[in-house]
Design an enzyme around this catalytic site. Sequence first.
Site, PDB file in Angstrom:
ATOM      1  N   HIS A  71       0.823  -1.222   0.000  1.00 57.02           N
ATOM      2  CA  HIS A  71       0.000   0.000   0.000  1.00 57.02           C
ATOM      3  C   HIS A  71       0.854   1.267   0.000  1.00 57.02           C
ATOM      4  O   HIS A  71       1.884   1.349   0.666  1.00 57.02           O
ATOM      5  CB  HIS A  71      -1.013  -0.004   1.150  1.00 57.02           C
ATOM      6  CG  HIS A  71      -0.447   0.071   2.536  1.00 57.02           C
ATOM      7  ND1 HIS A  71      -0.219   1.263   3.185  1.00 57.02           N
ATOM      8  CD2 HIS A  71      -0.110  -0.894   3.422  1.00 57.02           C
ATOM      9  CE1 HIS A  71       0.235   1.038   4.401  1.00 57.02           C
ATOM     10  NE2 HIS A  71       0.314  -0.264   4.565  1.00 57.02           N
ATOM     11  N   ASP A  74       5.896   2.069   6.913  1.00 59.78           N
ATOM     12  CA  ASP A  74       4.685   1.279   6.648  1.00 59.78           C
ATOM     13  C   ASP A  74       3.835   2.083   5.655  1.00 59.78           C
ATOM     14  O   ASP A  74       3.179   3.042   6.071  1.00 59.78           O
ATOM     15  CB  ASP A  74       3.944   1.049   7.967  1.00 59.78           C
ATOM     16  CG  ASP A  74       2.579   0.408   7.790  1.00 59.78           C
ATOM     17  OD1 ASP A  74       2.373  -0.297   6.788  1.00 59.78           O
ATOM     18  OD2 ASP A  74       1.721   0.631   8.660  1.00 59.78           O
ATOM     19  N   GLU A 105      -5.239   1.617   2.458  1.00 62.21           N
ATOM     20  CA  GLU A 105      -5.122   0.451   3.336  1.00 62.21           C
ATOM     21  C   GLU A 105      -5.320   0.849   4.788  1.00 62.21           C
ATOM     22  O   GLU A 105      -5.918   0.107   5.581  1.00 62.21           O
ATOM     23  CB  GLU A 105      -3.744  -0.201   3.148  1.00 62.21           C
ATOM     24  CG  GLU A 105      -3.573  -1.562   3.842  1.00 62.21           C
ATOM     25  CD  GLU A 105      -3.015  -1.476   5.252  1.00 62.21           C
ATOM     26  OE1 GLU A 105      -2.949  -2.511   5.926  1.00 62.21           O
ATOM     27  OE2 GLU A 105      -2.674  -0.346   5.708  1.00 62.21           O
ATOM     28  N   GLU A 106      -4.807   2.019   5.155  1.00 61.69           N
ATOM     29  CA  GLU A 106      -4.832   2.435   6.554  1.00 61.69           C
ATOM     30  C   GLU A 106      -6.231   2.774   7.064  1.00 61.69           C
ATOM     31  O   GLU A 106      -6.433   2.938   8.266  1.00 61.69           O
ATOM     32  CB  GLU A 106      -3.910   3.645   6.757  1.00 61.69           C
ATOM     33  CG  GLU A 106      -2.445   3.392   6.447  1.00 61.69           C
ATOM     34  CD  GLU A 106      -1.772   2.437   7.425  1.00 61.69           C
ATOM     35  OE1 GLU A 106      -2.464   1.888   8.298  1.00 61.69           O
ATOM     36  OE2 GLU A 106      -0.556   2.239   7.308  1.00 61.69           O
ATOM     37  N   HIS A 166       3.222   3.827  12.694  1.00 62.17           N
ATOM     38  CA  HIS A 166       2.191   4.872  12.612  1.00 62.17           C
ATOM     39  C   HIS A 166       2.555   6.119  13.403  1.00 62.17           C
ATOM     40  O   HIS A 166       1.685   6.823  13.916  1.00 62.17           O
ATOM     41  CB  HIS A 166       0.831   4.343  13.081  1.00 62.17           C
ATOM     42  CG  HIS A 166       0.208   3.359  12.148  1.00 62.17           C
ATOM     43  ND1 HIS A 166      -1.081   2.926  12.274  1.00 62.17           N
ATOM     44  CD2 HIS A 166       0.703   2.718  11.063  1.00 62.17           C
ATOM     45  CE1 HIS A 166      -1.370   2.068  11.316  1.00 62.17           C
ATOM     46  NE2 HIS A 166      -0.279   1.922  10.563  1.00 62.17           N
TER      47      HIS A 166
END
Length: 342
Positions: free
Chosen positions: A64, A174, A202-203, A313
Amino acid sequence: MLTETLKELCALPGVSSCEDAVRDYIRAITAPYADRSYTDTLGNLIIEKKGVSPGTKKVMLAAHMDEVGLMVHTITEDGYLKFRPVGGIDRRVLLGKPVLVGKQKLPGVIGLKAYHLTSGEEARSIPKLTEFYIDIGADSREEALRHVSPGDIVCFDTDILEFGHGFLKAKAIDDRIGCTVMVELLKEPLPMDCTFVFTVQEEVGTRGAFGAAFSVTPDIALILEGTTAADLPEMESHQKVCLPGKGPVVPYMDGGTVYDRELFELLRTLAERGHIPWQTKEFLSGGTDASAIQRTKEGVRVAAISAAVRYLHTPSSVASLEDCQNILILARRFLQAVATME
């Protein structure tokens, strides 16, 4: 080359629903190697590349492009910006962080009531999200509105740094690590035809992956990701999930997926035979695009390779560059093995 590509990708803004800069960069650097490249309705970048043979299985690789961030929802009379998170963000990491707001990349900083003005109870608790604001230096709502609008995306602004024993600190590791590995694979001759999908959103619920998998309709999908490390001193060993520097993470299960057993065993065997250090999750948490891909149409066999990432994150995630290189090696060998499958 992998390290430089990863750094360049991590530097780009790409909060969920605003992945344009990341998509444009990937499209440009992969153009000489792609047989077909297109963007679907949701914004996924889909790249097809022919291999030495077509292969007996239709294989899709996915990573992603999006990262977590913030979205402006209100501008106060004093010119401060109130916001909501886009994706899962721990509000403990927000105070004092520099940010870039909107398409103009307007600089700002995340603020909160000064510590010396807090009560004892406030000092011992985590502030509510509603207590934070973004300061862009405006002295009124009218001035702020000249530059910012409700709905503008906010991206963390952080330096990229190599440090210690081969570690990299950056935002958006990420999943720019997964994107980087796919870019490097696209530059190489492939043993079979493959479809590379750089997914969006995606998140916020693996939204892009579902649509992409529905159109590609693969038999097998390999998801390349970043995953929570949590290898901190106070954690019990069974809670550390995985450790940066100890090799690619090959999960058999996470919070959204039970991975295909045969493919899991294949990845494990390839790693052990190739003397590639590897690990699996000691604590099951999180999820990946696999949860959406696996359930598409008649179903898809899914496997994943992830990088262990500390402080996931946050504006300052940390990963091992050696792990990243080993993910590329293991993914390459996975494609070679799948190409010979009956």
